[in-house]
Design a protein around this motif. Structure first.
Motif, PDB file in Angstrom:
ATOM      1  N   ILE A  38      34.863  19.598  -6.430  1.00  0.00           N
ATOM      2  CA  ILE A  38      34.584  19.248  -5.037  1.00  0.00           C
ATOM      3  C   ILE A  38      33.071  19.133  -4.888  1.00  0.00           C
ATOM      4  N   THR A  39      32.644  18.029  -4.303  1.00  0.00           N
ATOM      5  CA  THR A  39      31.227  17.798  -4.031  1.00  0.00           C
ATOM      6  C   THR A  39      31.026  17.963  -2.535  1.00  0.00           C
ATOM      7  N   THR A  40      30.191  18.940  -2.184  1.00  0.00           N
ATOM      8  CA  THR A  40      29.859  19.180  -0.783  1.00  0.00           C
ATOM      9  C   THR A  40      28.408  18.799  -0.560  1.00  0.00           C
ATOM     10  N   PHE A  41      28.045  18.664   0.715  1.00  0.00           N
ATOM     11  CA  PHE A  41      26.717  18.167   1.068  1.00  0.00           C
ATOM     12  C   PHE A  41      26.019  19.114   2.035  1.00  0.00           C
ATOM     13  N   ASP A  42      24.729  19.387   1.749  1.00  0.00           N
ATOM     14  CA  ASP A  42      23.878  20.132   2.683  1.00  0.00           C
ATOM     15  C   ASP A  42      23.523  19.241   3.858  1.00  0.00           C
ATOM     16  N   ARG A  43      22.855  19.832   4.847  1.00  0.00           N
ATOM     17  CA  ARG A  43      22.387  19.056   6.008  1.00  0.00           C
ATOM     18  C   ARG A  43      21.465  17.921   5.600  1.00  0.00           C
ATOM     19  N   ASN A  79      30.204  20.284   7.015  1.00  0.00           N
ATOM     20  CA  ASN A  79      30.254  18.837   6.816  1.00  0.00           C
ATOM     21  C   ASN A  79      31.542  18.526   6.050  1.00  0.00           C
ATOM     22  N   PRO A  80      32.637  18.220   6.764  1.00  0.00           N
ATOM     23  CA  PRO A  80      33.937  18.053   6.115  1.00  0.00           C
ATOM     24  C   PRO A  80      34.081  16.782   5.276  1.00  0.00           C
ATOM     25  N   ASN A  81      33.075  15.909   5.278  1.00  0.00           N
ATOM     26  CA  ASN A  81      33.130  14.730   4.415  1.00  0.00           C
ATOM     27  C   ASN A  81      32.692  15.154   3.014  1.00  0.00           C
ATOM     28  N   VAL A  82      33.666  15.248   2.118  1.00  0.00           N
ATOM     29  CA  VAL A  82      33.419  15.719   0.760  1.00  0.00           C
ATOM     30  C   VAL A  82      33.867  14.644  -0.226  1.00  0.00           C
ATOM     31  N   GLN A  83      33.531  14.860  -1.470  1.00  0.00           N
ATOM     32  CA  GLN A  83      34.030  14.000  -2.542  1.00  0.00           C
ATOM     33  C   GLN A  83      34.797  14.875  -3.520  1.00  0.00           C
ATOM     34  N   ILE A  84      35.851  14.303  -4.070  1.00  0.00           N
ATOM     35  CA  ILE A  84      36.700  15.009  -5.024  1.00  0.00           C
ATOM     36  C   ILE A  84      36.746  14.196  -6.307  1.00  0.00           C
ATOM     37  N   THR A  85      36.529  14.868  -7.429  1.00  0.00           N
ATOM     38  CA  THR A  85      36.648  14.227  -8.736  1.00  0.00           C
ATOM     39  C   THR A  85      37.857  14.818  -9.447  1.00  0.00           C
ATOM     40  N   MET A  86      38.818  13.955  -9.739  1.00  0.00           N
ATOM     41  CA  MET A  86      40.018  14.327 -10.496  1.00  0.00           C
ATOM     42  C   MET A  86      40.286  13.222 -11.500  1.00  0.00           C
ATOM     43  N   TYR A  93      36.991  12.299   0.621  1.00  0.00           N
ATOM     44  CA  TYR A  93      38.027  13.041   1.333  1.00  0.00           C
ATOM     45  C   TYR A  93      37.425  13.699   2.561  1.00  0.00           C
ATOM     46  N   ARG A  94      38.299  14.121   3.428  1.00  0.00           N
ATOM     47  CA  ARG A  94      37.916  14.946   4.578  1.00  0.00           C
ATOM     48  C   ARG A  94      38.571  16.307   4.366  1.00  0.00           C
ATOM     49  N   ALA A  95      37.775  17.378   4.463  1.00  0.00           N
ATOM     50  CA  ALA A  95      38.258  18.742   4.283  1.00  0.00           C
ATOM     51  C   ALA A  95      38.655  19.312   5.641  1.00  0.00           C
ATOM     52  N   VAL A  96      39.918  19.695   5.758  1.00  0.00           N
ATOM     53  CA  VAL A  96      40.454  20.209   7.022  1.00  0.00           C
ATOM     54  C   VAL A  96      40.839  21.676   6.830  1.00  0.00           C
ATOM     55  N   PRO A  97      40.265  22.596   7.621  1.00  0.00           N
ATOM     56  CA  PRO A  97      40.634  24.009   7.496  1.00  0.00           C
ATOM     57  C   PRO A  97      42.120  24.215   7.788  1.00  0.00           C
ATOM     58  N   VAL A  98      42.731  25.103   7.038  1.00  0.00           N
ATOM     59  CA  VAL A  98      44.164  25.376   7.158  1.00  0.00           C
ATOM     60  C   VAL A  98      44.349  26.751   7.792  1.00  0.00           C
ATOM     61  N   THR A  99      45.181  26.806   8.829  1.00  0.00           N
ATOM     62  CA  THR A  99      45.430  28.063   9.526  1.00  0.00           C
ATOM     63  C   THR A  99      46.921  28.217   9.805  1.00  0.00           C
ATOM     64  N   GLY A 100      47.288  29.373  10.329  1.00  0.00           N
ATOM     65  CA  GLY A 100      48.638  29.615  10.826  1.00  0.00           C
ATOM     66  C   GLY A 100      49.733  29.460   9.784  1.00  0.00           C
ATOM     67  N   ALA A 101      50.817  28.818  10.204  1.00  0.00           N
ATOM     68  CA  ALA A 101      51.994  28.671   9.349  1.00  0.00           C
ATOM     69  C   ALA A 101      51.687  27.843   8.103  1.00  0.00           C
ATOM     70  N   GLU A 102      50.818  26.842   8.245  1.00  0.00           N
ATOM     71  CA  GLU A 102      50.457  26.028   7.080  1.00  0.00           C
ATOM     72  C   GLU A 102      49.727  26.896   6.044  1.00  0.00           C
ATOM     73  N   HIS A 103      48.817  27.751   6.499  1.00  0.00           N
ATOM     74  CA  HIS A 103      48.112  28.664   5.594  1.00  0.00           C
ATOM     75  C   HIS A 103      49.113  29.545   4.848  1.00  0.00           C
ATOM     76  N   ASP A 104      50.052  30.122   5.566  1.00  0.00           N
ATOM     77  CA  ASP A 104      51.046  31.005   4.949  1.00  0.00           C
ATOM     78  C   ASP A 104      51.896  30.256   3.926  1.00  0.00           C
TER      79      ASP A 104
END
Length: 133
Positions: A38-43, A79-86, A93-104
């Motif tokens: 996962i490639t993330t970006f600083d400000r 900054n949810p705009n990330v890059q994924i190398t596979m 990609y866009r990184a979306v936090p997972v909570t609640g029932a989806e997290h479980d």
């Protein structure tokens, strides 16, 4: 008093083991067929690469912050705009936090063993769902 000293020594030894394990894992960053970068970006746009385990469940792609060092996770939240190398291919990609029932549900899909939890010092586990952009 002697019991208190022994307890303090045991705690310090355990903290040293966790620190050593997390440091080695962070510097070695093992890769295999179950990981991605996962490639993330600083400000300021500086990129940071981190090898993380990928989780596929219910047709979705997820990554988990399973360790105490999690700067990559905080950057993805900021900054949810990330890059994924596979498989040698880099995509946006866009990184979306997972909570609640989806997290479980995701947590149940990829449980962590007690040995791993002990070696990492029982950090809280957080997930990001990766959505193609």
């Amino acid at each position: 008093m002697k019991a208190l000293k022994i307890a303090a020594i045991v705690i310090l030894i355990y903290m040293g083991i966790v620190t050593a394990f997390e440091s080695l894992l962070g510097s070695l960053q093992p890769t295999d067929g179950s990981t991605l970068v996962i490639t993330t970006f600083d400000r300021d746009g500086t990129t940071h690469d981190r090898v993380v385990s990928r989780i596929r469940t219910d047709g979705q792609l997820y990554v988990a912050a399973n360790h105490w060092p999690r700067a990559w996770y905080r950057r993805a939240l900021a900054n949810p705009n990330v890059q994924i190398t596979m498989g040698g291919q880099k995509r946006d990609y866009r990184a979306v936090p997972v909570t609640g029932a989806e997290h479980d549900r995701v947590d149940r899909a990829r449980r962590l063993g007690i040995g791993f939890r002990i070696l990492t010092g029982f950090p809280p586990r957080h997930f990001l769902r990766l959505e193609p952009r």
